[in-house]
Design a protein around this motif. Structure first.
Motif, PDB file in Angstrom:
ATOM      1  N   SER A 199       0.856  -1.175   0.000  1.00  0.00           N
ATOM      2  CA  SER A 199       0.000   0.000   0.000  1.00  0.00           C
ATOM      3  C   SER A 199       0.896   1.229   0.000  1.00  0.00           C
ATOM      4  O   SER A 199       2.105   1.135   0.273  1.00  0.00           O
ATOM      5  N   GLN A 201       1.349   4.828   1.692  1.00  0.00           N
ATOM      6  CA  GLN A 201       0.889   5.646   2.818  1.00  0.00           C
ATOM      7  C   GLN A 201       1.940   6.689   3.183  1.00  0.00           C
ATOM      8  O   GLN A 201       3.125   6.365   3.303  1.00  0.00           O
ATOM      9  N   ASP A 202       1.488   7.930   3.323  1.00  0.00           N
ATOM     10  CA  ASP A 202       2.366   9.035   3.739  1.00  0.00           C
ATOM     11  C   ASP A 202       3.612   9.140   2.875  1.00  0.00           C
ATOM     12  O   ASP A 202       4.740   9.342   3.367  1.00  0.00           O
ATOM     13  N   ASN A 208       1.550  -4.610   3.849  1.00  0.00           N
ATOM     14  CA  ASN A 208       0.394  -4.906   4.693  1.00  0.00           C
ATOM     15  C   ASN A 208       0.401  -6.400   4.998  1.00  0.00           C
ATOM     16  O   ASN A 208      -0.130  -7.211   4.237  1.00  0.00           O
TER      17      ASN A 208
END
Length: 324
Positions: A199, A201-202, A208
């Motif tokens: 994934s 993210q940021d 994951n």
């Protein structure tokens, strides 16, 4: 379909006899509206007979086109079909209802877990005087064992997938790649959806590992627990249901066979007479009965319902018709 055979017993006899006690209602917990529809079509149930409790959304309305979606607060029917929407948090009240759990290994959405789902289902009927409130009839099939992968082998496969995903994440995060390349990679992740190990993210790619845990749990349910009758029984034994007050019994094979065996002539004769007392209730069930025993149709048309009801055997009906 075994569920349909149980329904036929209820239809023919008006009840299901379990150890001398009569059940007059059935609650089928099955997490698939497609399979619920298949059961309804096979049994030719009318709206007076059934209640479907599932999410009332466009997808389910399309799948169940021609059938009515009900609420858990609606009046109970003889046959109640319930998806996971009401596996927990919804109480049912019935003096004689039995809970049936239907699991089809070809449809993983219907495979209930023994440790979490079964205790929830078992507690749904709240009527204390119901002799069946802590019992469940679990209808299931099992996974073919050809090309079977063991759980340990699956663990290694998942670990390798997680390791490879981590390598990809480290490479992507350490590389001086362009915005367009990052966007392309993120789009690829979105295409895979909830099954992607990666994934974004940021501003960085992360692994994951819950995906791997979910894959292992799904594999455990589908390929281990539902691999055989013995493995499912063993899982019940390993989960002694200490979180509930229910006392659990696995129904003997003879008990199940007796429940789903072919109805006798007397059973069908009784059911036929019940239906034909009111011609407005004529349905496909009478056609099936007449196909099996044409003499019932001949006797009804020649002798009338009252005389037919009095005659209990094929021999007595033939005598009344002058056929012997």
């Amino acid at each position: 379909m075994i569920a349909a055979q149980f329904i036929k017993v209820y239809q023919t006899k008006g009840f299901l006899n379990v150890n001398g006690k009569e059940s007059k209602e059935a609650y089928f917990f099955i997490n698939s509206v497609t399979e619920i529809k298949a059961i309804l079509k096979q049994t030719q149930l009318t709206e007076d007979d059934y209640r479907i409790i599932c999410a009332d959304n466009n997808k389910n309305r399309m799948t169940l086109k021609g059938y009515t979606i009900s609420s858990s607060t609606d009046t109970p029917k003889k046959f109640n079909f319930i998806t996971s929407k009401s596996f927990e948090g919804v109480d049912f009240h019935s003096e004689s209802g039995i809970c049936f759990v239907v699991s089809n290994v070809q449809n993983r959405h219907t495979l209930v877990s023994i440790d979490m789902d079964i205790p929830q289902i078992a507690g749904r009927i709240r009527t204390k005087t119901n002799p069946f409130r802590n019992k469940i009839v679990h209808i299931f099939n099992t996974k073919p064992t050809d090309h079977y992968t063991t759980y340990e082998e699956m663990e290694h496969i998942v670990q390798d997938e997680i390791k490879a995903a981590q390598e990809r994440a480290d490479l992507l995060n350490s590389s001086n790649i362009s915005e367009s390349a990052i966007k392309q990679q993120v789009n690829e992740i979105h295409k895979i959806g909830n099954e992607s190990y990666l994934s974004y993210q940021d501003g960085k790619f992360v692994v994951n590992d819950m995906i791997g845990k979910l894959q292992l749990y799904s594999f455990l349910i589908t390929n281990v627990v539902y691999n055989s009758d013995k493995s499912l029984r063993d899982t019940y034994g390993q989960n002694r249901m200490i979180v509930t007050k229910g006392k659990w019994h696995i129904a003997p094979e003879k008990f199940v066979k007796d429940l789903i065996k072919e109805p006798t002539f007397r059973d069908l004769h009784k059911r036929y007479c019940e239906i034909m007392k009111n011609p407005m209730t004529f349905n496909l069930e009478t056609i099936e009965i007449e196909h099996k025993y044409p003499i019932l149709g001949r006797a009804y048309r020649k002798l009338g319902i009252q005389e037919l009801k009095r005659l209990r055997t094929i021999k007595s009906i033939k005598l009344a018709l002058g056929e012997i």
